[in-house]
Design a protein around this motif. Structure first.
Motif, PDB file in Angstrom:
ATOM      1  N   LEU A 163       0.801  -1.222   0.000  1.00 60.32           N
ATOM      2  CA  LEU A 163       0.000   0.000   0.000  1.00 60.32           C
ATOM      3  C   LEU A 163       0.839   1.280   0.000  1.00 60.32           C
ATOM      4  CD1 LEU A 163      -3.185  -0.566   2.186  1.00 60.32           C
ATOM      5  CD2 LEU A 163      -3.065   0.148  -0.193  1.00 60.32           C
ATOM      6  N   PRO A 164       1.910   1.365   0.804  1.00 62.63           N
ATOM      7  CA  PRO A 164       2.706   2.593   0.747  1.00 62.63           C
ATOM      8  C   PRO A 164       3.254   2.891  -0.648  1.00 62.63           C
ATOM      9  CG  PRO A 164       3.244   1.357   2.719  1.00 62.63           C
ATOM     10  CD  PRO A 164       2.362   0.479   1.892  1.00 62.63           C
ATOM     11  N   ALA A 165       3.580   1.839  -1.382  1.00 64.64           N
ATOM     12  CA  ALA A 165       4.089   2.020  -2.746  1.00 64.64           C
ATOM     13  C   ALA A 165       2.964   2.140  -3.758  1.00 64.64           C
ATOM     14  CB  ALA A 165       5.001   0.861  -3.124  1.00 64.64           C
ATOM     15  N   GLY A 166       1.729   1.780  -3.362  1.00 65.21           N
ATOM     16  CA  GLY A 166       0.606   1.820  -4.288  1.00 65.21           C
ATOM     17  C   GLY A 166       0.775   0.858  -5.440  1.00 65.21           C
ATOM     18  N   ALA A 167       1.269  -0.356  -5.143  1.00 65.08           N
ATOM     19  CA  ALA A 167       1.569  -1.289  -6.228  1.00 65.08           C
ATOM     20  C   ALA A 167       1.383  -2.731  -5.763  1.00 65.08           C
ATOM     21  CB  ALA A 167       3.002  -1.088  -6.719  1.00 65.08           C
ATOM     22  N   VAL A 168       1.143  -3.600  -6.730  1.00 62.16           N
ATOM     23  CA  VAL A 168       1.117  -5.034  -6.466  1.00 62.16           C
ATOM     24  C   VAL A 168       2.546  -5.521  -6.351  1.00 62.16           C
ATOM     25  CG1 VAL A 168       0.500  -7.280  -7.444  1.00 62.16           C
ATOM     26  CG2 VAL A 168      -1.102  -5.362  -7.609  1.00 62.16           C
ATOM     27  N   HIS A 169       2.805  -6.327  -5.338  1.00 62.70           N
ATOM     28  CA  HIS A 169       4.161  -6.824  -5.089  1.00 62.70           C
ATOM     29  C   HIS A 169       4.273  -8.265  -5.583  1.00 62.70           C
ATOM     30  CE1 HIS A 169       8.017  -7.283  -3.024  1.00 62.70           C
ATOM     31  NE2 HIS A 169       7.571  -8.453  -2.589  1.00 62.70           N
ATOM     32  N   GLY A 170       5.245  -8.523  -6.424  1.00 60.21           N
ATOM     33  CA  GLY A 170       5.500  -9.879  -6.882  1.00 60.21           C
ATOM     34  C   GLY A 170       4.457 -10.373  -7.873  1.00 60.21           C
ATOM     35  N   GLU A 171       4.418 -11.686  -8.031  1.00 60.16           N
ATOM     36  CA  GLU A 171       3.524 -12.305  -9.000  1.00 60.16           C
ATOM     37  C   GLU A 171       2.127 -12.493  -8.407  1.00 60.16           C
ATOM     38  OE1 GLU A 171       4.231 -13.121 -12.172  1.00 60.16           O
ATOM     39  OE2 GLU A 171       6.204 -12.204 -11.892  1.00 60.16           O
ATOM     40  N   THR A 172       1.120 -12.364  -9.253  1.00 55.07           N
ATOM     41  CA  THR A 172      -0.241 -12.658  -8.825  1.00 55.07           C
ATOM     42  C   THR A 172      -0.545 -14.133  -9.068  1.00 55.07           C
ATOM     43  OG1 THR A 172      -1.164 -12.090 -10.993  1.00 55.07           O
ATOM     44  CG2 THR A 172      -1.012 -10.312  -9.354  1.00 55.07           C
ATOM     45  N   ALA A 173      -1.553 -14.633  -8.387  1.00 52.67           N
ATOM     46  CA  ALA A 173      -2.035 -16.001  -8.595  1.00 52.67           C
ATOM     47  C   ALA A 173      -3.441 -15.910  -9.158  1.00 52.67           C
ATOM     48  CB  ALA A 173      -2.040 -16.768  -7.273  1.00 52.67           C
ATOM     49  N   ARG A 174      -3.683 -16.596 -10.233  1.00 51.00           N
ATOM     50  CA  ARG A 174      -4.965 -16.467 -10.942  1.00 51.00           C
ATOM     51  C   ARG A 174      -5.539 -17.857 -11.200  1.00 51.00           C
ATOM     52  NH1 ARG A 174      -6.848 -12.043 -14.392  1.00 51.00           N
ATOM     53  NH2 ARG A 174      -8.259 -12.790 -16.028  1.00 51.00           N
ATOM     54  N   GLU A 175      -6.839 -17.990 -10.983  1.00 52.09           N
ATOM     55  CA  GLU A 175      -7.536 -19.245 -11.240  1.00 52.09           C
ATOM     56  C   GLU A 175      -8.827 -18.952 -12.004  1.00 52.09           C
ATOM     57  OE1 GLU A 175      -7.017 -22.486 -10.454  1.00 52.09           O
ATOM     58  OE2 GLU A 175      -5.129 -22.229  -9.354  1.00 52.09           O
ATOM     59  N   PRO A 176      -9.173 -19.784 -12.987  1.00 51.07           N
ATOM     60  CA  PRO A 176     -10.476 -19.616 -13.648  1.00 51.07           C
ATOM     61  C   PRO A 176     -11.600 -20.008 -12.699  1.00 51.07           C
ATOM     62  CG  PRO A 176      -9.411 -21.628 -14.403  1.00 51.07           C
ATOM     63  CD  PRO A 176      -8.406 -20.926 -13.528  1.00 51.07           C
ATOM     64  N   LEU A 177     -12.743 -19.364 -12.851  1.00 50.87           N
ATOM     65  CA  LEU A 177     -13.903 -19.682 -12.027  1.00 50.87           C
ATOM     66  C   LEU A 177     -15.037 -20.169 -12.920  1.00 50.87           C
ATOM     67  CD1 LEU A 177     -14.133 -16.698  -9.493  1.00 50.87           C
ATOM     68  CD2 LEU A 177     -13.301 -19.024  -9.058  1.00 50.87           C
ATOM     69  N   PRO A 178     -15.722 -21.231 -12.537  1.00 45.37           N
ATOM     70  CA  PRO A 178     -16.887 -21.694 -13.292  1.00 45.37           C
ATOM     71  C   PRO A 178     -18.135 -20.981 -12.766  1.00 45.37           C
ATOM     72  CG  PRO A 178     -16.307 -23.294 -11.601  1.00 45.37           C
ATOM     73  CD  PRO A 178     -15.347 -22.160 -11.460  1.00 45.37           C
ATOM     74  N   PRO A 179     -18.666 -19.999 -13.472  1.00 49.51           N
ATOM     75  CA  PRO A 179     -19.796 -19.233 -12.933  1.00 49.51           C
ATOM     76  C   PRO A 179     -21.022 -20.083 -12.626  1.00 49.51           C
ATOM     77  CG  PRO A 179     -19.443 -18.725 -15.257  1.00 49.51           C
ATOM     78  CD  PRO A 179     -18.271 -19.529 -14.814  1.00 49.51           C
ATOM     79  N   HIS A 180     -21.127 -21.233 -13.310  1.00 52.85           N
ATOM     80  CA  HIS A 180     -22.279 -22.104 -13.073  1.00 52.85           C
ATOM     81  C   HIS A 180     -21.864 -23.396 -12.361  1.00 52.85           C
ATOM     82  CE1 HIS A 180     -24.467 -19.323 -15.575  1.00 52.85           C
ATOM     83  NE2 HIS A 180     -23.631 -19.525 -16.570  1.00 52.85           N
ATOM     84  N   GLY A 181     -20.692 -23.389 -11.762  1.00 52.44           N
ATOM     85  CA  GLY A 181     -20.223 -24.568 -11.053  1.00 52.44           C
ATOM     86  C   GLY A 181     -20.887 -24.736  -9.697  1.00 52.44           C
ATOM     87  N   CYS A 182     -20.594 -25.848  -9.051  1.00 52.64           N
ATOM     88  CA  CYS A 182     -21.144 -26.092  -7.715  1.00 52.64           C
ATOM     89  C   CYS A 182     -20.370 -25.262  -6.692  1.00 52.64           C
ATOM     90  CB  CYS A 182     -21.076 -27.569  -7.359  1.00 52.64           C
ATOM     91  SG  CYS A 182     -19.395 -28.224  -7.152  1.00 52.64           S
ATOM     92  N   ALA A 183     -20.934 -25.121  -5.507  1.00 49.23           N
ATOM     93  CA  ALA A 183     -20.332 -24.279  -4.470  1.00 49.23           C
ATOM     94  C   ALA A 183     -18.933 -24.756  -4.112  1.00 49.23           C
ATOM     95  CB  ALA A 183     -21.223 -24.256  -3.234  1.00 49.23           C
ATOM     96  N   GLU A 184     -18.756 -26.070  -3.973  1.00 45.20           N
ATOM     97  CA  GLU A 184     -17.452 -26.587  -3.562  1.00 45.20           C
ATOM     98  C   GLU A 184     -16.380 -26.291  -4.611  1.00 45.20           C
ATOM     99  OE1 GLU A 184     -14.621 -27.765  -1.258  1.00 45.20           O
ATOM    100  OE2 GLU A 184     -16.716 -27.736  -0.592  1.00 45.20           O
ATOM    101  N   GLU A 185     -16.746 -26.381  -5.883  1.00 51.84           N
ATOM    102  CA  GLU A 185     -15.777 -26.100  -6.948  1.00 51.84           C
ATOM    103  C   GLU A 185     -15.375 -24.627  -6.937  1.00 51.84           C
ATOM    104  OE1 GLU A 185     -15.193 -26.867 -11.750  1.00 51.84           O
ATOM    105  OE2 GLU A 185     -17.210 -26.910 -10.881  1.00 51.84           O
ATOM    106  N   ILE A 186     -16.344 -23.744  -6.800  1.00 50.33           N
ATOM    107  CA  ILE A 186     -16.039 -22.309  -6.799  1.00 50.33           C
ATOM    108  C   ILE A 186     -15.195 -21.940  -5.590  1.00 50.33           C
ATOM    109  CG2 ILE A 186     -17.039 -19.997  -6.673  1.00 50.33           C
ATOM    110  CD1 ILE A 186     -19.549 -21.207  -8.074  1.00 50.33           C
ATOM    111  N   LEU A 187     -15.613 -22.375  -4.414  1.00 48.35           N
ATOM    112  CA  LEU A 187     -14.870 -22.056  -3.195  1.00 48.35           C
ATOM    113  C   LEU A 187     -13.466 -22.659  -3.235  1.00 48.35           C
ATOM    114  CD1 LEU A 187     -17.744 -22.646  -0.629  1.00 48.35           C
ATOM    115  CD2 LEU A 187     -16.709 -20.432  -1.190  1.00 48.35           C
ATOM    116  N   GLY A 188     -13.367 -23.862  -3.783  1.00 48.29           N
ATOM    117  CA  GLY A 188     -12.063 -24.504  -3.864  1.00 48.29           C
ATOM    118  C   GLY A 188     -11.091 -23.723  -4.728  1.00 48.29           C
ATOM    119  N   ARG A 189     -11.569 -23.173  -5.826  1.00 44.95           N
ATOM    120  CA  ARG A 189     -10.680 -22.395  -6.702  1.00 44.95           C
ATOM    121  C   ARG A 189     -10.311 -21.054  -6.077  1.00 44.95           C
ATOM    122  NH1 ARG A 189     -11.658 -23.816 -13.018  1.00 44.95           N
ATOM    123  NH2 ARG A 189     -12.138 -26.018 -12.728  1.00 44.95           N
TER     124      ARG A 189
END
Length: 306
Positions: A19-45
């Motif tokens: 926050l003091p630098a106003g920037a993202v630090h390091g690499e981000t982690a990204r996962e696809p989400l299934p908008p019509h998936g079951c609750a466990e699949e969405i929460l797991g991702r």
């Protein structure tokens, strides 16, 4: 460093924010989400993306998530919005704290449009403005009304719940005119085609730039309508800047003139208009800022969107 999650309709991004630098630090982690998936699949991702960060144990996380959502309780209220229906009534707060490793101490949820606005105010196009309105244009019209850098979501100077998508134009919901589906449908009607056969807004914009008069007229109508609908609230809120982000705003050259014309037609005096400066990181920065401000304020509710 503040760990954050940005939950979108098709993916989730986890990041560490300085926050003091106003920037993202390091690499981000990204996962696809299934908008019509079951609750466990969405929460797991969601948890898998978060756990990949390796955040410090007992960290306080900021989580940007679209509505409908009870942001204080961490409860999902998605129903009939075309995504995440399986999460309706789920205590997302408890579910994520049980799954993320190391276990978070606290999760602070914030509306995704508010997070975008907070991020743009932190180091983007809204920085330095005491009163700013930030819009995100894509599948709908998201909005953040910021006073002294914090969201305002009720009162006489903002639309109901501080939400521009609740506004109307020509007696119909604004998103029937200004949204990805509305613009594509309008172009299909103008061209006597099917919405399934027309390009996305980016493609329609490309056609407008190469002389397609119908494409130009459709876009001009949509963004002028946005200006007309927003004009009374720009005046009431006394905003000095209107920042526009989201996928549709990547065609800023085709947005700015009709938007300004619509504001003038609606009687708005000002404000300055600007495209988002942090289109890829504003929501991450805003989620971090929200989590930090809530902790500093002793967990008092402010600007919460229910």
């Amino acid at each position: 460093m503040r760990p954050v999650l940005e939950i979108g309709g098709t993916h989730v991004t986890a990041a560490m924010v300085d926050l003091p630098a106003g920037a993202v630090h390091g690499e981000t982690a990204r996962e696809p989400l299934p908008p019509h998936g079951c609750a466990e699949e969405i929460l797991g991702r969601l948890a898998r993306a978060a756990s990949r960060l390796g955040a410090p144990p007992s960290a306080t996380w900021g989580v940007a998530v679209p509505g409908p959502f009870d942001y204080e309780a961490g409860l999902a209220l998605f129903e009939g919005v075309g995504k995440f229906d399986a999460l309706y009534g789920v205590d997302v707060d408890a579910a994520l704290r049980a799954r993320i490793r190391p276990t978070p101490a606290t999760l602070r949820f914030v509306n995704d449009a508010d997070a975008f606005g907070l991020g743009e105010h932190t180091g983007g196009a809204a920085a330095g403005h005491a009163r700013a309105i930030c819009l995100t244009l894509g599948s709908g019209v998201g909005s953040a009304f910021l006073a002294d850098g914090m969201p305002v979501n009720d009162g006489p100077h903002v639309p109901p719940q501080g939400s521009a998508h609740r506004l109307a134009f020509d007696g119909r919901p604004l998103e029937d005119t200004v949204s990805r589906r509305a613009i594509r449908a309008a172009y299909a009607r103008a061209a006597d085609g099917s919405p399934d056969d027309v390009p996305d807004v980016r493609g329609i914009a490309a056609r407008a730039r190469t002389g397609d008069a119908l494409a130009g007229e459709v876009l001009e109508h949509a963004f002028r309508a946005l200006g007309v609908a927003m004009a009374p609230w720009v005046n009431r809120f006394a905003a000095t800047v209107l920042v526009v982000g989201g996928s549709i705003a990547t065609s800023w050259d085709l947005v700015v003139t009709p938007l300004r014309d619509g504001l003038v037609a609606g009687g708005a005096s000002g404000p300055s208009l600007a495209p988002a400066r942090l289109p890829d990181t504003a929501s991450l920065l805003g989620a971090a800022r929200w989590a930090a401000s809530r902790a500093a304020d002793g967990e008092e509710s402010q600007g919460v969107r229910l």
